[in-house]
Design a protein around this motif. Sequence first.
Motif, PDB file in Angstrom:
ATOM      1  N   LEU A   1       0.834  -1.126   0.050  1.00  0.00           N
ATOM      2  CA  LEU A   1       0.035  -0.075  -0.151  1.00  0.00           C
ATOM      3  C   LEU A   1       0.909   1.439  -0.205  1.00  0.00           C
ATOM      4  O   LEU A   1       0.785   1.982  -0.889  1.00  0.00           O
ATOM      5  CB  LEU A   1      -0.917  -0.059   1.261  1.00  0.00           C
ATOM      6  CG  LEU A   1      -1.878   1.144   1.237  1.00  0.00           C
ATOM      7  CD1 LEU A   1      -2.957   1.219   0.171  1.00  0.00           C
ATOM      8  CD2 LEU A   1      -2.654   1.210   2.625  1.00  0.00           C
TER       9      LEU A   1
ATOM     10  N   PRO B   1       3.188   2.378  -3.611  1.00  0.00           N
ATOM     11  CA  PRO B   1       2.809   3.119  -4.567  1.00  0.00           C
ATOM     12  C   PRO B   1       2.461   4.587  -4.281  1.00  0.00           C
ATOM     13  O   PRO B   1       2.558   5.467  -5.024  1.00  0.00           O
ATOM     14  CB  PRO B   1       1.527   2.413  -5.064  1.00  0.00           C
ATOM     15  CG  PRO B   1       1.325   1.304  -4.341  1.00  0.00           C
ATOM     16  CD  PRO B   1       2.726   1.129  -3.439  1.00  0.00           C
ATOM     17  N   ILE B   2       2.040   4.910  -3.026  1.00  0.00           N
ATOM     18  CA  ILE B   2       1.544   5.984  -2.462  1.00  0.00           C
ATOM     19  C   ILE B   2       2.596   7.242  -2.500  1.00  0.00           C
ATOM     20  O   ILE B   2       2.808   8.227  -2.786  1.00  0.00           O
ATOM     21  CB  ILE B   2       1.115   6.161  -1.119  1.00  0.00           C
ATOM     22  CG1 ILE B   2      -0.568   5.339  -1.231  1.00  0.00           C
ATOM     23  CG2 ILE B   2       0.733   7.191  -0.310  1.00  0.00           C
ATOM     24  CD1 ILE B   2      -1.108   5.067   0.081  1.00  0.00           C
ATOM     25  N   GLU B   3       3.833   6.592  -1.852  1.00  0.00           N
ATOM     26  CA  GLU B   3       4.829   7.270  -1.913  1.00  0.00           C
ATOM     27  C   GLU B   3       5.675   7.574  -3.162  1.00  0.00           C
ATOM     28  O   GLU B   3       6.179   8.795  -3.303  1.00  0.00           O
ATOM     29  CB  GLU B   3       5.957   6.523  -0.935  1.00  0.00           C
ATOM     30  CG  GLU B   3       5.829   6.697   0.314  1.00  0.00           C
ATOM     31  CD  GLU B   3       5.838   7.908   1.100  1.00  0.00           C
ATOM     32  OE1 GLU B   3       6.810   8.544   0.639  1.00  0.00           O
ATOM     33  OE2 GLU B   3       5.253   8.182   2.034  1.00  0.00           O
TER      34      GLU B   3
ATOM     35  N   ILE C   1       3.719   7.883  -5.881  1.00  0.00           N
ATOM     36  CA  ILE C   1       3.083   9.021  -6.586  1.00  0.00           C
ATOM     37  C   ILE C   1       3.145  10.226  -5.924  1.00  0.00           C
ATOM     38  O   ILE C   1       3.228  11.417  -6.466  1.00  0.00           O
ATOM     39  CB  ILE C   1       1.524   8.653  -6.270  1.00  0.00           C
ATOM     40  CG1 ILE C   1       1.088   7.497  -7.109  1.00  0.00           C
ATOM     41  CG2 ILE C   1       0.648   9.874  -6.656  1.00  0.00           C
ATOM     42  CD1 ILE C   1      -0.278   6.794  -6.929  1.00  0.00           C
ATOM     43  N   ALA C   2       3.568  10.382  -4.569  1.00  0.00           N
ATOM     44  CA  ALA C   2       3.783  11.584  -3.797  1.00  0.00           C
ATOM     45  C   ALA C   2       5.065  12.390  -4.385  1.00  0.00           C
ATOM     46  O   ALA C   2       5.296  13.321  -4.588  1.00  0.00           O
ATOM     47  CB  ALA C   2       4.075  11.322  -2.499  1.00  0.00           C
TER      48      ALA C   2
ATOM     49  N   THR D   1       6.611  11.718  -7.361  1.00  0.00           N
ATOM     50  CA  THR D   1       6.312  12.110  -8.565  1.00  0.00           C
ATOM     51  C   THR D   1       5.506  13.623  -8.628  1.00  0.00           C
ATOM     52  O   THR D   1       5.779  14.255  -9.647  1.00  0.00           O
ATOM     53  CB  THR D   1       5.331  11.198  -9.789  1.00  0.00           C
ATOM     54  OG1 THR D   1       5.803   9.854  -9.259  1.00  0.00           O
ATOM     55  CG2 THR D   1       5.681  11.369 -11.156  1.00  0.00           C
ATOM     56  N   ALA D   2       4.656  13.677  -7.909  1.00  0.00           N
ATOM     57  CA  ALA D   2       3.967  14.961  -7.706  1.00  0.00           C
ATOM     58  C   ALA D   2       4.757  15.944  -7.324  1.00  0.00           C
ATOM     59  O   ALA D   2       4.609  17.048  -7.816  1.00  0.00           O
ATOM     60  CB  ALA D   2       2.723  14.880  -6.635  1.00  0.00           C
TER      61      ALA D   2
ATOM     62  N   MET E   1       6.330  17.148 -10.661  1.00  0.00           N
ATOM     63  CA  MET E   1       5.157  17.690 -11.759  1.00  0.00           C
ATOM     64  C   MET E   1       4.873  19.145 -11.018  1.00  0.00           C
ATOM     65  O   MET E   1       4.596  20.108 -11.599  1.00  0.00           O
ATOM     66  CB  MET E   1       3.881  17.065 -11.562  1.00  0.00           C
ATOM     67  CG  MET E   1       4.045  15.806 -12.254  1.00  0.00           C
ATOM     68  SD  MET E   1       4.471  15.884 -13.885  1.00  0.00           S
ATOM     69  CE  MET E   1       3.402  14.655 -14.558  1.00  0.00           C
ATOM     70  N   SER E   2       4.940  19.361  -9.599  1.00  0.00           N
ATOM     71  CA  SER E   2       4.517  20.590  -8.998  1.00  0.00           C
ATOM     72  C   SER E   2       5.671  21.757  -9.226  1.00  0.00           C
ATOM     73  O   SER E   2       5.215  22.720  -9.545  1.00  0.00           O
ATOM     74  CB  SER E   2       4.202  20.486  -7.567  1.00  0.00           C
ATOM     75  OG  SER E   2       5.255  20.356  -6.746  1.00  0.00           O
TER      76      SER E   2
ATOM     77  N   PHE F   1       5.144  22.443 -13.035  1.00  0.00           N
ATOM     78  CA  PHE F   1       3.953  23.092 -13.606  1.00  0.00           C
ATOM     79  C   PHE F   1       3.893  24.671 -12.863  1.00  0.00           C
ATOM     80  O   PHE F   1       3.340  25.633 -13.540  1.00  0.00           O
ATOM     81  CB  PHE F   1       2.742  22.409 -13.435  1.00  0.00           C
ATOM     82  CG  PHE F   1       2.646  21.590 -14.462  1.00  0.00           C
ATOM     83  CD1 PHE F   1       2.889  21.837 -15.720  1.00  0.00           C
ATOM     84  CD2 PHE F   1       2.600  20.181 -13.898  1.00  0.00           C
ATOM     85  CE1 PHE F   1       2.820  20.936 -16.609  1.00  0.00           C
ATOM     86  CE2 PHE F   1       2.386  19.084 -14.976  1.00  0.00           C
ATOM     87  CZ  PHE F   1       2.590  19.351 -16.398  1.00  0.00           C
TER      88      PHE F   1
ATOM     89  N   LEU G   1      12.055  25.014  -2.469  1.00  0.00           N
ATOM     90  CA  LEU G   1      11.535  23.596  -2.520  1.00  0.00           C
ATOM     91  C   LEU G   1      12.586  22.575  -2.904  1.00  0.00           C
ATOM     92  O   LEU G   1      12.570  21.536  -2.083  1.00  0.00           O
ATOM     93  CB  LEU G   1      10.232  23.698  -3.467  1.00  0.00           C
ATOM     94  CG  LEU G   1       8.920  24.397  -2.974  1.00  0.00           C
ATOM     95  CD1 LEU G   1       7.967  24.467  -4.079  1.00  0.00           C
ATOM     96  CD2 LEU G   1       8.349  23.824  -1.876  1.00  0.00           C
TER      97      LEU G   1
ATOM     98  N   MET H   1      14.024  22.167   0.353  1.00  0.00           N
ATOM     99  CA  MET H   1      13.331  21.463   1.382  1.00  0.00           C
ATOM    100  C   MET H   1      13.159  19.814   1.072  1.00  0.00           C
ATOM    101  O   MET H   1      13.143  18.908   2.110  1.00  0.00           O
ATOM    102  CB  MET H   1      12.096  22.048   1.496  1.00  0.00           C
ATOM    103  CG  MET H   1      12.090  23.155   2.328  1.00  0.00           C
ATOM    104  SD  MET H   1      10.480  23.837   2.301  1.00  0.00           S
ATOM    105  CE  MET H   1       9.378  22.524   2.529  1.00  0.00           C
TER     106      MET H   1
ATOM    107  N   ALA I   1      16.700  18.765   2.416  1.00  0.00           N
ATOM    108  CA  ALA I   1      16.434  18.379   3.753  1.00  0.00           C
ATOM    109  C   ALA I   1      15.550  17.095   4.053  1.00  0.00           C
ATOM    110  O   ALA I   1      16.090  16.668   5.124  1.00  0.00           O
ATOM    111  CB  ALA I   1      15.751  19.595   4.477  1.00  0.00           C
TER     112      ALA I   1
ATOM    113  N   GLU J   1      16.801  14.029   6.556  1.00  0.00           N
ATOM    114  CA  GLU J   1      16.453  13.733   8.045  1.00  0.00           C
ATOM    115  C   GLU J   1      16.347  12.260   7.959  1.00  0.00           C
ATOM    116  O   GLU J   1      16.244  11.475   7.319  1.00  0.00           O
ATOM    117  CB  GLU J   1      14.787  14.367   8.036  1.00  0.00           C
ATOM    118  CG  GLU J   1      15.133  15.610   8.487  1.00  0.00           C
ATOM    119  CD  GLU J   1      13.648  16.099   8.380  1.00  0.00           C
ATOM    120  OE1 GLU J   1      12.598  15.436   8.284  1.00  0.00           O
ATOM    121  OE2 GLU J   1      13.382  17.359   8.419  1.00  0.00           O
TER     122      GLU J   1
END
Lengths: 229, 72
Positions: A151, A154-156, A158-159, A161-162, A165-166, A169, A216, A219, A222, A226
């Motif tokens: 579970l 894939p969530i990580e 996707i995060a 990849t986001a 993308m962020s 864009f 960003l 960060m 960083a 951590e």
Amino acid sequence: MEHPYLFLTSVFGLFGLEEWAAHHPHVTYMWLAMVILIFFGWLAGKSVSLVPETAQNVFEVLISGMEEFVVSITGEEGRKSYPLLISLFLFILVGNLMGLVPSLYPPTASVNTNLALALIAVGWSHVVGIWSHGFKYIKHFLGPVPLMIPLFLPIELIAHTARVMSLTFRLFGNMMGHELVVLILLMLGGMFLAPLPVMAMGVFVALVQAFVFFLLSTMYIAGAIEEAH
Amino acid sequence: MKKETGKNLRELGYFASLGISVALSIFIGLGVGLWLDKKFDTNPVLMFVGLGLGIVAGFSNIIRAGKKGKNY
């Protein structure tokens, strides 16, 4: 929307490359930004002395101030990533500001340049993570319980990849939007200096977007340094 | 730059990028699901799986930010 006139395209036209240059303005203008940055770097480093003078003074204030800022966010380990971060900042700043000069095209108003920059920044943050944690870095992606790995992985992913993308864009949208507004206002009311207020705001937008990209990326590095949660 | 300003800017950057990352997570999940559907010809099962994962990924960002925000 096509630019009415691009300076470098006609320069490349002298060598018979006009069609290629007209289709890839972000590539040619990225080279121009690189030339500007290398020239200023050479100017500042030409005569380094203990008591700094004009050009060296400006660069020393800028670069050492930013270095302290980066180290205050990432801790002492982040100092190794600082050259990449300041290069990103200066390149994006020069690229953005090129949009304010007539007949120049900002390379950051193309999604290709921004995706490349974002991939470098986020990819480097993973390199730093593996560097400082070794193989244990993969625990960042696996969540707290071994049973939940299918579970969480894939969530990580996707995060992460986001993040790319962020970064892409945000910069692309701001620079492209600014460029478009200036062009449209120029066509509608260029005789009455209509684009002037938008261009004045563009100076601020260029600075803020370059700084946000830099902040960003810092960060993300960083976060990679951590400890795993 | 003062230390307090740096910390504030850092938090500002983190929370300001929260919204766009939620939206993008959902779209990335949906896109990956659609792509896998085309690849394995299992319309529309994997699309919903991908969409669900994207939504969970987006909301886990919010939950993480909420945990972080408790310190203030």
